[in-house]
Enzyme design. Structure first.
Site, PDB file in Angstrom:
ATOM      1  N   GLU A   1       0.231  -6.011  -5.847  1.00 23.88           N
ATOM      2  CA  GLU A   1      -0.253  -5.087  -6.884  1.00 23.88           C
ATOM      3  C   GLU A   1       0.859  -4.279  -7.529  1.00 23.88           C
ATOM      4  O   GLU A   1       0.957  -4.202  -8.759  1.00 23.88           O
ATOM      5  CB  GLU A   1      -1.284  -4.139  -6.255  1.00 23.88           C
TER       6      GLU A   1
ATOM      7  N   GLN B   1      12.729   1.986  -4.932  1.00 25.98           N
ATOM      8  CA  GLN B   1      11.801   1.544  -5.976  1.00 25.98           C
ATOM      9  C   GLN B   1      12.427   1.593  -7.362  1.00 25.98           C
ATOM     10  O   GLN B   1      12.249   0.673  -8.161  1.00 25.98           O
ATOM     11  CB  GLN B   1      10.529   2.389  -5.932  1.00 25.98           C
TER      12      GLN B   1
ATOM     13  N   ASP C   1       0.833  -1.201   0.000  1.00 26.28           N
ATOM     14  CA  ASP C   1       0.000   0.000   0.000  1.00 26.28           C
ATOM     15  C   ASP C   1       0.872   1.258   0.000  1.00 26.28           C
ATOM     16  O   ASP C   1       0.621   2.201  -0.755  1.00 26.28           O
ATOM     17  CB  ASP C   1      -0.929   0.017   1.220  1.00 26.28           C
TER      18      ASP C   1
END
Length: 360
Positions: free
Chosen positions: A266, A248, A15
Site C-alpha cells: 500500500e 522513507q 503497516d
C-alpha cells in the site's frame, strides 16, 4: 489535539510505514502524537531521526497498570488496519473524561473498489466493553474525492528538475545511458522472464541499472540467480545494485529519480504515484483472491493502457501469458495523468484533521 495511533506489525513493515507517515505529518502540522506499536525496530532505518511531536511507545497487551495510571487522555484514537485497542486503555480514557467520548477512527486499508466510497466515514456504534456507547468511525483512504484521500506531504508530488534527477541518478550509480529501475516486490512468478529479457536486450535497447531493494526483493533475485541457466550479474545490458534499507524520505527520492518503479503493498504504490514515473504494482496476495478485484479496480481508476494492464496481470500471477513489452512513455503519461487527478483532491491528513475537529 493529542492523538493515540495504534499499529500492529503484521509483516513487511507496511503497516508501520503508513502509521509513521501519518504520525509524522500530523506532528508537522502541530498535532501531538503517541504512536503505539508492538514492534518498532524498523523505525531505526525507516525514520532514524524521529519527528518532533511524535512519541513512540511499546504496545503491550495488556498495558502495565503503572503506564495506564500516568497516561493523559487522548482526543483522538486511531486503530490502524483493524487492530484492537487495549481495553485497559479505553477504560482509562473513559474514567478520565466520562462525559466526552474520544473521536475513534478505524483507519482502513487502501482500495480503489467502488464500495469504499459507500463505506467511508460511516459510524459504527460500540455496543460492549469499556467504550460501550461510543462511536467508531470508518475512515477509508482512497483515490477519489468521495474517499479519505491519500497521504501527501508538501513537495512530495512536485516534478523534479532535470538537474536534480541527473544528480540523484548519479548518486544511485546509474550512468546517463541507463534505464534506472527500482525493484520492490514479493516473489513475482514473472521475475525470471523479466531479468532474462533485460540481460539479453535491456529495456528497449537501453541498458538497465536495477536497484534491487533489500529483503524479499533481494531474496527473490538471488533465487533466480541460483537457478540454471547461469545468470550473469554484470552484462552489458543489465547491472544489479543492492542498496541498503533507507529512510522513507530517501526511498521517495529514489522513486522520483527512476524511469520505472516496481512497487508492492500500500505505502509504496502511493509514493510511486506521487513520483510520476512508470510503475508496476505487486499487490499483496490474499488467500481468498480478493487482491484480484482490488488490482482490477486500481487499473480501472488508473485508466491503464492495455500493455500496462496485461503486464500487471502477469506480474501478479493472474495470467499465464508472456510479459508484454514495457512502454515507458505511455506508462509514465498514464501515471502522470492519475497524479494530476489526485493533486486536485484533498490529502488524507487534511481530511482526517477536518473530520476529527468536526466530530469533537
Amino acid at each position: 489535539m493529542l492523538w493515540d495511533i495504534f499499529c500492529t506489525v503484521i509483516d513487511n513493515h507496511g503497516d508501520l510505514g503508513v502509521c509513521w507517515r501519518l504520525s509524522a505529518e500530523l506532528a508537522r502540522r502541530g498535532e501531538q502524537v503517541r504512536l503505539w506499536v508492538d514492534d518498532a525496530s524498523a523505525l531505526a532505518w525507516m525514520a532514524p531521526q524521529g519527528q518532533a511531536g511524535v512519541t513512540v511507545l511499546p504496545w503491550l497487551s495488556p498495558l502495565p497498570a503503572d503506564r495506564l495510571a500516568s497516561l493523559a487522555p487522548a482526543d483522538v484514537l486511531v486503530e490502524a488496519f483493524g487492530c484492537e485497542i487495549d481495553a485497559g486503555l479505553l477504560a482509562r480514557h473513559r474514567a478520565l473524561r466520562p462525559e466526552q467520548p474520544r473521536v475513534w477512527i478505524n483507519l482502513e486499508y487502501l482500495s480503489a473498489e467502488a464500495w469504499v466510497e459507500r463505506c467511508h466515514a460511516l459510524p459504527s456504534p460500540v455496543m460492549n466493553g469499556p467504550a460501550a456507547g461510543w462511536t467508531k468511525w470508518f475512515f477509508y483512504p482512497g483515490f477519489t474525492p468521495a474517499t479519505g484521500g491519500l497521504m501527501r506531504e508538501p513537495g512530495v508530488a512536485d516534478e523534479p528538475t532535470p538537474e536534480w534527477r541527473l544528480d540523484q541518478r548519479q548518486r544511485l550509480g546509474a550512468q546517463a545511458q541507463h534505464c534506472l529501475v527500482s525493484l520492490f516486490c514479493y516473489e513475482p512468478p514473472a521475475l525470471p522472464a523479466l531479468l532474462a529479457r533485460w540481460q539479453t536486450e535491456g529495456q528497449a535497447g537501453q541498458p538497465v541499472h536495477l536497484l534491487v531493494m533489500p529483503g524479499r526483493p533481494a531474496a527473490a533475485v538471488r533465487a533466480v540467480q541460483a537457478e540454471p541457466p547461469a545468470f550473469a550479474e554484470g552484462t552489458d545490458w543489465l547491472r544489479l545494485a543492492w542498496p541498503e534499507a533507507v529512510p522513507q524520505a530517501e526511498f521517495d527520492r529514489t522513486l522520483r529519480a527512476c524511469d520505472l518503479n516496481f512497487v508492492r503493498g500500500e505505502d509504496s504504490v502511493v509514493r510511486a504515484l506521487w513520483a510520476g514515473r512508470a510503475l508496476v504494482w505487486h499487490i499483496y496476495p490474499q488467500d481468498d483472491e480478493a487482491h484480484r478485484d482490488k488490482l482490477g479496480a486500481f487499473l480501472d481508476w488508473l485508466d491503464a493502457p492495455p500493455s500496462l494492464r496485461q503486464f500487471h496481470e502477469v506480474w501478479n500471477g493472474l495470467s499465464a501469458a508472456p510479459l508484454p513489452p514495457i512502454d515507458l512513455p505511455e506508462w509514465q503519461a498514464c501515471v502522470q495523468a492519475a497524479r494530476a487527478k489526485l493533486l486536485a483532491q484533498s490529502d488524507l491528513v487534511t481530511q482526517l484533521l477536518r473530520f476529527c475537529t468536526e466530530k469533537r
